[in-house]
Write a protein that holds these residues in place. Structure first.
Motif, PDB file in Angstrom:
ATOM      1  N   MET A  31       0.838  -1.204   0.000  1.00  0.00           N
ATOM      2  CA  MET A  31       0.000   0.000   0.000  1.00  0.00           C
ATOM      3  C   MET A  31       0.876   1.259   0.000  1.00  0.00           C
ATOM      4  SD  MET A  31      -2.892   1.324  -0.276  1.00  0.00           S
ATOM      5  CE  MET A  31      -4.207   0.217   0.070  1.00  0.00           C
ATOM      6  N   ARG A  32       1.965   1.240   0.764  1.00  0.00           N
ATOM      7  CA  ARG A  32       2.875   2.390   0.776  1.00  0.00           C
ATOM      8  C   ARG A  32       3.492   2.617  -0.596  1.00  0.00           C
ATOM      9  NH1 ARG A  32       5.703   1.254   6.585  1.00  0.00           N
ATOM     10  NH2 ARG A  32       4.083   2.264   7.811  1.00  0.00           N
ATOM     11  N   ARG A  33       3.876   1.536  -1.271  1.00  0.00           N
ATOM     12  CA  ARG A  33       4.441   1.669  -2.624  1.00  0.00           C
ATOM     13  C   ARG A  33       3.399   2.235  -3.585  1.00  0.00           C
ATOM     14  NH1 ARG A  33       6.591  -3.312  -1.190  1.00  0.00           N
ATOM     15  NH2 ARG A  33       5.055  -4.419  -2.445  1.00  0.00           N
ATOM     16  N   TRP A  34       2.152   1.751  -3.498  1.00  0.00           N
ATOM     17  CA  TRP A  34       1.094   2.245  -4.365  1.00  0.00           C
ATOM     18  C   TRP A  34       0.861   3.732  -4.123  1.00  0.00           C
ATOM     19  CZ3 TRP A  34      -3.571   4.670  -3.854  1.00  0.00           C
ATOM     20  CH2 TRP A  34      -4.355   4.739  -5.003  1.00  0.00           C
ATOM     21  N   ARG A  35       0.817   4.137  -2.830  1.00  0.00           N
ATOM     22  CA  ARG A  35       0.593   5.547  -2.499  1.00  0.00           C
ATOM     23  C   ARG A  35       1.722   6.429  -3.026  1.00  0.00           C
ATOM     24  NH1 ARG A  35      -1.603   4.291   3.483  1.00  0.00           N
ATOM     25  NH2 ARG A  35      -3.805   4.285   2.961  1.00  0.00           N
ATOM     26  N   ALA A  36       2.949   5.941  -2.965  1.00  0.00           N
ATOM     27  CA  ALA A  36       4.085   6.714  -3.472  1.00  0.00           C
ATOM     28  C   ALA A  36       3.998   6.876  -4.992  1.00  0.00           C
ATOM     29  CB  ALA A  36       5.398   6.029  -3.100  1.00  0.00           C
ATOM     30  N   LYS A  37       3.486   5.879  -5.681  1.00  0.00           N
ATOM     31  CA  LYS A  37       3.361   5.941  -7.146  1.00  0.00           C
ATOM     32  C   LYS A  37       2.137   6.734  -7.592  1.00  0.00           C
ATOM     33  CE  LYS A  37       5.578   1.534  -8.233  1.00  0.00           C
ATOM     34  NZ  LYS A  37       5.339   0.161  -8.721  1.00  0.00           N
ATOM     35  N   ASN A  38       1.111   6.794  -6.743  1.00  0.00           N
ATOM     36  CA  ASN A  38      -0.170   7.409  -7.119  1.00  0.00           C
ATOM     37  C   ASN A  38      -0.623   8.458  -6.096  1.00  0.00           C
ATOM     38  OD1 ASN A  38      -0.934   5.435  -9.405  1.00  0.00           O
ATOM     39  ND2 ASN A  38      -0.510   4.075  -7.675  1.00  0.00           N
ATOM     40  N   PRO A  39       0.163   9.501  -5.860  1.00  0.00           N
ATOM     41  CA  PRO A  39      -0.200  10.458  -4.805  1.00  0.00           C
ATOM     42  C   PRO A  39      -1.511  11.205  -5.055  1.00  0.00           C
ATOM     43  CG  PRO A  39       1.647  11.288  -6.089  1.00  0.00           C
ATOM     44  CD  PRO A  39       1.411   9.871  -6.527  1.00  0.00           C
ATOM     45  N   LYS A  40      -1.798  11.540  -6.310  1.00  0.00           N
ATOM     46  CA  LYS A  40      -3.043  12.271  -6.602  1.00  0.00           C
ATOM     47  C   LYS A  40      -4.264  11.390  -6.362  1.00  0.00           C
ATOM     48  CE  LYS A  40      -1.117  15.607  -9.813  1.00  0.00           C
ATOM     49  NZ  LYS A  40      -1.070  16.084 -11.191  1.00  0.00           N
ATOM     50  N   ARG A  41      -4.208  10.151  -6.842  1.00  0.00           N
ATOM     51  CA  ARG A  41      -5.330   9.228  -6.627  1.00  0.00           C
ATOM     52  C   ARG A  41      -5.504   8.928  -5.139  1.00  0.00           C
ATOM     53  NH1 ARG A  41      -5.025   4.082 -10.300  1.00  0.00           N
ATOM     54  NH2 ARG A  41      -6.893   3.619  -9.109  1.00  0.00           N
ATOM     55  N   ASP A  42      -4.387   8.769  -4.442  1.00  0.00           N
ATOM     56  CA  ASP A  42      -4.445   8.489  -3.011  1.00  0.00           C
ATOM     57  C   ASP A  42      -5.103   9.653  -2.268  1.00  0.00           C
ATOM     58  OD1 ASP A  42      -3.858   7.040  -0.586  1.00  0.00           O
ATOM     59  OD2 ASP A  42      -2.260   8.498  -0.255  1.00  0.00           O
ATOM     60  N   ARG A  43      -4.727  10.869  -2.615  1.00  0.00           N
ATOM     61  CA  ARG A  43      -5.308  12.056  -1.979  1.00  0.00           C
ATOM     62  C   ARG A  43      -6.807  12.154  -2.277  1.00  0.00           C
ATOM     63  NH1 ARG A  43      -5.021  15.392   2.207  1.00  0.00           N
ATOM     64  NH2 ARG A  43      -5.778  17.449   1.695  1.00  0.00           N
ATOM     65  N   ARG A  44      -7.172  11.915  -3.533  1.00  0.00           N
ATOM     66  CA  ARG A  44      -8.575  11.955  -3.931  1.00  0.00           C
ATOM     67  C   ARG A  44      -9.381  10.894  -3.165  1.00  0.00           C
ATOM     68  NH1 ARG A  44      -7.886  11.834  -9.319  1.00  0.00           N
ATOM     69  NH2 ARG A  44      -8.096   9.591  -9.402  1.00  0.00           N
ATOM     70  N   ASN A  45      -8.827   9.691  -3.042  1.00  0.00           N
ATOM     71  CA  ASN A  45      -9.507   8.619  -2.302  1.00  0.00           C
ATOM     72  C   ASN A  45      -9.668   8.987  -0.826  1.00  0.00           C
ATOM     73  OD1 ASN A  45      -9.653   7.079  -4.613  1.00  0.00           O
ATOM     74  ND2 ASN A  45      -7.914   5.781  -4.079  1.00  0.00           N
ATOM     75  N   LEU A  46      -8.623   9.592  -0.256  1.00  0.00           N
ATOM     76  CA  LEU A  46      -8.675  10.004   1.145  1.00  0.00           C
ATOM     77  C   LEU A  46      -9.768  11.048   1.362  1.00  0.00           C
ATOM     78  CD1 LEU A  46      -7.524  10.074   4.050  1.00  0.00           C
ATOM     79  CD2 LEU A  46      -5.964  11.853   3.235  1.00  0.00           C
ATOM     80  N   LEU A  47      -9.815  12.051   0.507  1.00  0.00           N
ATOM     81  CA  LEU A  47     -10.827  13.099   0.639  1.00  0.00           C
ATOM     82  C   LEU A  47     -12.235  12.538   0.460  1.00  0.00           C
ATOM     83  CD1 LEU A  47      -9.045  16.022  -1.235  1.00  0.00           C
ATOM     84  CD2 LEU A  47      -9.283  15.699   1.233  1.00  0.00           C
ATOM     85  N   ARG A  48     -12.392  11.617  -0.467  1.00  0.00           N
ATOM     86  CA  ARG A  48     -13.692  10.981  -0.690  1.00  0.00           C
ATOM     87  C   ARG A  48     -14.109  10.195   0.562  1.00  0.00           C
ATOM     88  NH1 ARG A  48     -12.851   7.587  -5.286  1.00  0.00           N
ATOM     89  NH2 ARG A  48     -12.644   9.509  -6.415  1.00  0.00           N
ATOM     90  N   TRP A  49     -13.148   9.439   1.146  1.00  0.00           N
ATOM     91  CA  TRP A  49     -13.455   8.664   2.343  1.00  0.00           C
ATOM     92  C   TRP A  49     -13.824   9.590   3.497  1.00  0.00           C
ATOM     93  CZ3 TRP A  49     -11.546   8.415   7.305  1.00  0.00           C
ATOM     94  CH2 TRP A  49     -12.012   7.352   8.078  1.00  0.00           C
ATOM     95  N   ARG A  50     -13.079  10.686   3.667  1.00  0.00           N
ATOM     96  CA  ARG A  50     -13.384  11.632   4.742  1.00  0.00           C
ATOM     97  C   ARG A  50     -14.776  12.234   4.597  1.00  0.00           C
ATOM     98  NH1 ARG A  50      -7.862  15.215   5.372  1.00  0.00           N
ATOM     99  NH2 ARG A  50      -6.671  13.674   6.543  1.00  0.00           N
ATOM    100  N   ALA A  51     -15.159  12.548   3.352  1.00  0.00           N
ATOM    101  CA  ALA A  51     -16.481  13.128   3.117  1.00  0.00           C
ATOM    102  C   ALA A  51     -17.591  12.127   3.447  1.00  0.00           C
ATOM    103  CB  ALA A  51     -16.603  13.580   1.665  1.00  0.00           C
ATOM    104  N   LYS A  52     -17.360  10.846   3.154  1.00  0.00           N
ATOM    105  CA  LYS A  52     -18.373   9.820   3.416  1.00  0.00           C
ATOM    106  C   LYS A  52     -18.387   9.367   4.873  1.00  0.00           C
ATOM    107  CE  LYS A  52     -18.464   7.734  -1.187  1.00  0.00           C
ATOM    108  NZ  LYS A  52     -18.160   6.520  -1.968  1.00  0.00           N
ATOM    109  N   ASN A  53     -17.287   9.551   5.592  1.00  0.00           N
ATOM    110  CA  ASN A  53     -17.150   9.035   6.957  1.00  0.00           C
ATOM    111  C   ASN A  53     -16.671  10.106   7.935  1.00  0.00           C
ATOM    112  OD1 ASN A  53     -17.464   6.007   6.313  1.00  0.00           O
ATOM    113  ND2 ASN A  53     -15.879   6.689   4.902  1.00  0.00           N
ATOM    114  N   PRO A  54     -17.414  11.204   8.107  1.00  0.00           N
ATOM    115  CA  PRO A  54     -16.923  12.288   8.968  1.00  0.00           C
ATOM    116  C   PRO A  54     -16.753  11.870  10.431  1.00  0.00           C
ATOM    117  CG  PRO A  54     -19.197  12.676   8.345  1.00  0.00           C
ATOM    118  CD  PRO A  54     -18.720  11.510   7.534  1.00  0.00           C
ATOM    119  N   LYS A  55     -17.633  11.039  10.936  1.00  0.00           N
ATOM    120  CA  LYS A  55     -17.537  10.624  12.333  1.00  0.00           C
ATOM    121  C   LYS A  55     -16.298   9.746  12.545  1.00  0.00           C
ATOM    122  CE  LYS A  55     -20.238   8.699  16.098  1.00  0.00           C
ATOM    123  NZ  LYS A  55     -21.512   8.080  16.491  1.00  0.00           N
TER     124      LYS A  55
END
Length: 161
Positions: A31-55
């Motif tokens: 997962m760390r290797r994937w995140r290093a290769k795909n920082p924009k997608r990782d950031r987008r996924n993180l923001l999407r998860w935060r929006a769906k799971n605020p609590k």
């Protein structure tokens, strides 16, 4: 008999829902290797998860802060004031590990959030000025960082004490 180790020799094996065996260490590394290769997608996924799971996000942030209060303070100082932990520590050492105004050593501070050392800065320029105890930081904040107000307050105390 099935081995309880992964191909890299780690012991931490678990069975996935689909029946596959997975090693937590190897999975984390992948997962760390994937995140290093795909920082924009990782950031987008993180923001999407935060929006769906605020609590869940809020609870995770609280757990993170509770486990690492000093690290969180360093991150906040870097983000807000642009100072590295080393710079803050050098300034604090230069002050004798005391408040720059009242000279307290902080041993009588209450424990917990809202107490302790504060990073003082100029509100107009954002420039780091020094390290203060909480009461002194509040005092100059209430005086709107205006030396004239503080001088009048000092004069008032001299006359009325």
């Amino acid at each position: 008999m099935l081995s309880k180790r992964c191909s890299r020799g780690h012991d931490d094996i678990r069975i996935e829902k689909n029946g596959q065996r997975a090693c937590r260490v190897c999975q984390r590394d992948a997962m760390r290797r994937w995140r290093a290769k795909n920082p924009k997608r990782d950031r987008r996924n993180l923001l999407r998860w935060r929006a769906k799971n605020p609590k869940a996000c809020s609870e995770a942030q609280k757990r993170f802060y509770k486990k690492r209060p000093k690290r969180c303070a360093e991150i906040t100082r870097k983000y807000r004031y642009g100072i590295e932990p080393e710079e803050w520590n050098i300034k604090f050492e230069a002050q004798g590990k005391r408040c720059a105004i009242c000279n307290t050593d902080g041993k009588k501070f209450k424990k917990g959030p809202g107490h302790g050392w504060r990073t003082d800065h100029d509100h107009k320029t954002g420039k780091f000025r020094g390290i203060l105890c909480h009461p002194c930081n509040v005092s100059i904040g209430m005086a709107q960082d205006d030396p004239k107000i503080l001088q009048r307050a000092a004069q008032y105390l001299l006359v009325n004490t």
